[in-house]
Design a protein around this motif. Structure first.
Motif, PDB file in Angstrom:
ATOM      1  N   THR A   1     -18.174  -0.348  -5.089  1.00  0.00           N
ATOM      2  CA  THR A   1     -19.079   0.794  -4.923  1.00  0.00           C
ATOM      3  C   THR A   1     -18.698   1.617  -3.698  1.00  0.00           C
ATOM      4  O   THR A   1     -18.681   2.858  -3.747  1.00  0.00           O
ATOM      5  N   SER A   2     -18.376   0.944  -2.602  1.00  0.00           N
ATOM      6  CA  SER A   2     -18.021   1.671  -1.385  1.00  0.00           C
ATOM      7  C   SER A   2     -16.744   2.481  -1.580  1.00  0.00           C
ATOM      8  O   SER A   2     -16.620   3.595  -1.055  1.00  0.00           O
ATOM      9  N   ARG A   3     -15.802   1.952  -2.353  1.00  0.00           N
ATOM     10  CA  ARG A   3     -14.543   2.658  -2.556  1.00  0.00           C
ATOM     11  C   ARG A   3     -14.727   3.869  -3.488  1.00  0.00           C
ATOM     12  O   ARG A   3     -14.140   4.929  -3.265  1.00  0.00           O
ATOM     13  N   VAL A   4     -15.535   3.706  -4.520  1.00  0.00           N
ATOM     14  CA  VAL A   4     -15.802   4.839  -5.406  1.00  0.00           C
ATOM     15  C   VAL A   4     -16.603   5.895  -4.665  1.00  0.00           C
ATOM     16  O   VAL A   4     -16.338   7.102  -4.784  1.00  0.00           O
ATOM     17  N   ARG A   5     -17.564   5.461  -3.875  1.00  0.00           N
ATOM     18  CA  ARG A   5     -18.366   6.416  -3.105  1.00  0.00           C
ATOM     19  C   ARG A   5     -17.477   7.200  -2.129  1.00  0.00           C
ATOM     20  O   ARG A   5     -17.658   8.415  -1.944  1.00  0.00           O
ATOM     21  N   ALA A   6     -16.502   6.517  -1.525  1.00  0.00           N
ATOM     22  CA  ALA A   6     -15.591   7.200  -0.602  1.00  0.00           C
ATOM     23  C   ALA A   6     -14.721   8.213  -1.342  1.00  0.00           C
ATOM     24  O   ALA A   6     -14.481   9.323  -0.856  1.00  0.00           O
ATOM     25  N   ALA A   7     -14.254   7.839  -2.527  1.00  0.00           N
ATOM     26  CA  ALA A   7     -13.458   8.776  -3.326  1.00  0.00           C
ATOM     27  C   ALA A   7     -14.294   9.979  -3.743  1.00  0.00           C
ATOM     28  O   ALA A   7     -13.820  11.121  -3.755  1.00  0.00           O
ATOM     29  N   LEU A   8     -15.554   9.722  -4.055  1.00  0.00           N
ATOM     30  CA  LEU A   8     -16.470  10.783  -4.477  1.00  0.00           C
ATOM     31  C   LEU A   8     -16.719  11.786  -3.349  1.00  0.00           C
ATOM     32  O   LEU A   8     -16.781  12.999  -3.566  1.00  0.00           O
ATOM     33  N   SER A   9     -16.829  11.276  -2.136  1.00  0.00           N
ATOM     34  CA  SER A   9     -17.160  12.133  -0.996  1.00  0.00           C
ATOM     35  C   SER A   9     -15.934  12.737  -0.323  1.00  0.00           C
ATOM     36  O   SER A   9     -16.062  13.579   0.579  1.00  0.00           O
ATOM     37  N   GLY A  10     -14.739  12.271  -0.739  1.00  0.00           N
ATOM     38  CA  GLY A  10     -13.522  12.777  -0.109  1.00  0.00           C
ATOM     39  C   GLY A  10     -13.138  12.060   1.159  1.00  0.00           C
ATOM     40  O   GLY A  10     -12.305  12.549   1.927  1.00  0.00           O
ATOM     41  N   THR A  11     -13.722  10.889   1.409  1.00  0.00           N
ATOM     42  CA  THR A  11     -13.421  10.142   2.633  1.00  0.00           C
ATOM     43  C   THR A  11     -12.564   8.909   2.377  1.00  0.00           C
ATOM     44  O   THR A  11     -12.338   8.107   3.281  1.00  0.00           O
ATOM     45  N   TRP A  12     -12.101   8.733   1.141  1.00  0.00           N
ATOM     46  CA  TRP A  12     -11.269   7.565   0.802  1.00  0.00           C
ATOM     47  C   TRP A  12      -9.964   7.586   1.589  1.00  0.00           C
ATOM     48  O   TRP A  12      -9.308   8.621   1.703  1.00  0.00           O
ATOM     49  N   THR A  13      -9.583   6.449   2.164  1.00  0.00           N
ATOM     50  CA  THR A  13      -8.289   6.300   2.813  1.00  0.00           C
ATOM     51  C   THR A  13      -7.662   4.997   2.364  1.00  0.00           C
ATOM     52  O   THR A  13      -8.360   4.033   2.017  1.00  0.00           O
ATOM     53  N   SER A  14      -6.351   4.936   2.388  1.00  0.00           N
ATOM     54  CA  SER A  14      -5.647   3.706   2.049  1.00  0.00           C
ATOM     55  C   SER A  14      -5.882   2.666   3.132  1.00  0.00           C
ATOM     56  O   SER A  14      -6.049   3.002   4.309  1.00  0.00           O
TER      57      SER A  14
ATOM     58  N   THR B   1       0.833  -1.193   0.000  1.00  0.00           N
ATOM     59  CA  THR B   1       0.000   0.000   0.000  1.00  0.00           C
ATOM     60  C   THR B   1       0.878   1.258   0.000  1.00  0.00           C
ATOM     61  O   THR B   1       2.090   1.195   0.187  1.00  0.00           O
ATOM     62  N   ALA B   2       0.257   2.384  -0.231  1.00  0.00           N
ATOM     63  CA  ALA B   2       0.884   3.704  -0.193  1.00  0.00           C
ATOM     64  C   ALA B   2      -0.219   4.678   0.207  1.00  0.00           C
ATOM     65  O   ALA B   2      -1.388   4.291   0.291  1.00  0.00           O
ATOM     66  N   PRO B   3       0.107   5.945   0.465  1.00  0.00           N
ATOM     67  CA  PRO B   3      -0.944   6.887   0.863  1.00  0.00           C
ATOM     68  C   PRO B   3      -2.105   6.948  -0.123  1.00  0.00           C
ATOM     69  O   PRO B   3      -3.250   7.190   0.296  1.00  0.00           O
ATOM     70  N   ASN B   4      -1.851   6.701  -1.416  1.00  0.00           N
ATOM     71  CA  ASN B   4      -2.931   6.725  -2.401  1.00  0.00           C
ATOM     72  C   ASN B   4      -3.120   5.367  -3.087  1.00  0.00           C
ATOM     73  O   ASN B   4      -3.717   5.280  -4.145  1.00  0.00           O
ATOM     74  N   VAL B   5      -2.620   4.303  -2.449  1.00  0.00           N
ATOM     75  CA  VAL B   5      -2.803   2.943  -2.971  1.00  0.00           C
ATOM     76  C   VAL B   5      -3.353   2.055  -1.860  1.00  0.00           C
ATOM     77  O   VAL B   5      -2.723   1.898  -0.808  1.00  0.00           O
ATOM     78  N   SER B   6      -4.525   1.484  -2.096  1.00  0.00           N
ATOM     79  CA  SER B   6      -5.134   0.563  -1.152  1.00  0.00           C
ATOM     80  C   SER B   6      -5.063  -0.849  -1.723  1.00  0.00           C
ATOM     81  O   SER B   6      -5.020  -1.038  -2.940  1.00  0.00           O
ATOM     82  N   ALA B   7      -5.031  -1.845  -0.863  1.00  0.00           N
ATOM     83  CA  ALA B   7      -4.968  -3.245  -1.296  1.00  0.00           C
ATOM     84  C   ALA B   7      -6.200  -3.992  -0.792  1.00  0.00           C
ATOM     85  O   ALA B   7      -6.747  -3.688   0.268  1.00  0.00           O
ATOM     86  N   SER B   8      -6.612  -4.987  -1.566  1.00  0.00           N
ATOM     87  CA  SER B   8      -7.758  -5.807  -1.150  1.00  0.00           C
ATOM     88  C   SER B   8      -7.667  -7.185  -1.777  1.00  0.00           C
ATOM     89  O   SER B   8      -7.057  -7.361  -2.834  1.00  0.00           O
ATOM     90  N   ASN B   9      -8.272  -8.142  -1.115  1.00  0.00           N
ATOM     91  CA  ASN B   9      -8.380  -9.497  -1.647  1.00  0.00           C
ATOM     92  C   ASN B   9      -9.521 -10.193  -0.925  1.00  0.00           C
ATOM     93  O   ASN B   9     -10.108  -9.649   0.003  1.00  0.00           O
ATOM     94  N   ALA B  10      -9.836 -11.401  -1.377  1.00  0.00           N
ATOM     95  CA  ALA B  10     -10.944 -12.160  -0.789  1.00  0.00           C
ATOM     96  C   ALA B  10     -10.448 -13.498  -0.263  1.00  0.00           C
ATOM     97  O   ALA B  10      -9.441 -14.031  -0.736  1.00  0.00           O
ATOM     98  N   ARG B  11     -11.179 -14.028   0.702  1.00  0.00           N
ATOM     99  CA  ARG B  11     -10.837 -15.333   1.281  1.00  0.00           C
ATOM    100  C   ARG B  11     -11.467 -16.436   0.416  1.00  0.00           C
ATOM    101  O   ARG B  11     -12.425 -17.101   0.820  1.00  0.00           O
TER     102      ARG B  11
END
Length: 365
Positions: A268-281, A129-139
């Motif tokens: 959807t949650s990640r795009v919505r967070a970016a849209l609202s300015g609440t996105w965090t890594s 990750t980085a300040p503007n890079v988030s990581a995700s995966n599934a089990r």
């Protein structure tokens, strides 16, 4: 999908279970223009499979956010230099959030992110990750275990096959969970593995499946990107476990169950967070509990009693009462991995580098 075994084994333990690591949160700002979201895909968009599920996630974003979002995708992008070029192009075109769902996209994503600090990047199956890079995966392994239960109930030969891409922890988790699920209801069951060293190669996938069917295999699973294994099972009159997507259109008689990946809510949650300015890594590893993995889409051959059993166990996995990697666990060389009464930690699961008892094969290097 992962591709670098050595790097994964060293650092995979940095994953956090389905909770985002928070950094300082900016003041929310309401966007007045539609947000531009870009997606990069590692293979063509086929009727079903890895890329199809991520494109379904993209479409879910459009349905949820309507005219608040504009999405773009580029498909069949090779990992490496091509990926960096495409990701960079999307950033230069003004995309504010970019999803890169393939492990081989992780490093290119990080390089581009350094040059575009105001763009948000989502490295799906990556771990850095980085300040503007988030990581995700599934089990994925949770669904694999449940599919193994179905396969263990359905097999007549007690021999299953598994067509596998690369011998990296994510794939080993799936093979092992599938085998443990089978043997939890059918202790005589064994699993034969064929390694392809490819994620998406339909001719090789088909050839491997056919070879396994010639070795007493009557039910097959796979960790590759196409529907070729399912089509082969349909052709040979065998049973198969669909992966990524429901594949009954390809194998209406062969499919006994599907392990599906559900990316829509997360995207959807990640795009919505970016849209609202609440996105965090952050770093997310979600499973059945989080709605990211699901089993179902049973085929016509599966008795209702088996369906009910699998769905009941899915609920137990979702509540944490059933852990696929609970002891005792022994590897297929006879070495004790975990005693009874214990379960593997996330770090141990993420660094998995062995095959469990019941698997016929080796961890190909």
């Amino acid at each position: 999908m992962y591709k670098n075994l050595a790097a994964t084994l060293v650092v995979a333990c940095f994953f956090l279970p389905a909770v985002q690591a928070q950094t300082s949160s900016p003041t929310p700002v309401k966007a007045t223009e539609p947000i531009k979201a870009g997606f990069v895909y590692v293979s063509p968009i086929t009727d079903a499979g890895w890329t199809r599920q991520h494109d379904e996630g993209r479409k879910a974003v459009e349905r949820a956010l309507g005219d608040q979002v504009k999405t773009t995708f580029v498909a069949d992008v090779a990992e490496g230099a091509d990926a960096e070029r495409v990701i960079r192009d999307l950033a230069q075109q003004g995309h504010q959030i970019i999803f890169t769902p393939s492990f081989g996209y992780m490093e290119p994503t990080l390089r581009v992110a350094k040059d575009f600090p105001n763009v948000k990047f989502e490295s799906v199956t990556g771990f850095k990750t980085a300040p503007n890079v988030s990581a995700s995966n599934a089990r994925y392994y949770e669904g694999r275990y449940l599919a193994g239960v179905a396969a263990g109930r359905m097999t007549q030969t007690n021999v299953a096959g598994y067509v596998a891409g690369f011998p990296i922890p994510e794939v080993l988790q799936g093979i092992n969970a599938f085998t443990l699920g089978m043997r939890s209801v059918n202790p005589k069951a064994t699993v034969k593995v064929v390694w392809l060293n490819a994620w998406f190669d339909p001719p090789k996938e088909r050839e491997a499946a056919m070879a396994l069917f010639n070795q007493d295999v009557d039910v097959i699973a796979f960790h590759t990107g196409s529907t070729a294994v399912m089509a082969a099972a349909q052709e040979r009159g065998k049973m198969a476990v669909a992966y990524h997507s429901d594949m009954r259109r390809v194998a209406p008689d062969a499919q006994i169950i599907a392990v599906t990946h559900q990316w829509g809510d997360y995207y959807t949650s990640r795009v919505r967070a970016a849209l609202s300015g609440t996105w965090t890594s952050g770093n997310v590893w979600g499973g059945i509990k989080d709605g990211m993995i699901r089993v179902g889409e049973f085929g016509p051959k599966v008795p209702k009693a088996v369906q009910d059993e699998v769905l009941a166990k899915q609920r137990l996995v979702g509540t944490g009462k059933l852990l696929p990697f609970a002891g005792p666990i022994t590897d297929n060389e006879g070495k004790a991995v975990l005693p009874a009464g214990q379960s593997l930690s996330d770090a141990q699961i993420l660094n998995m580098n062995y095959l469990v008892q019941g698997v016929q094969g080796r961890v190909s290097r």
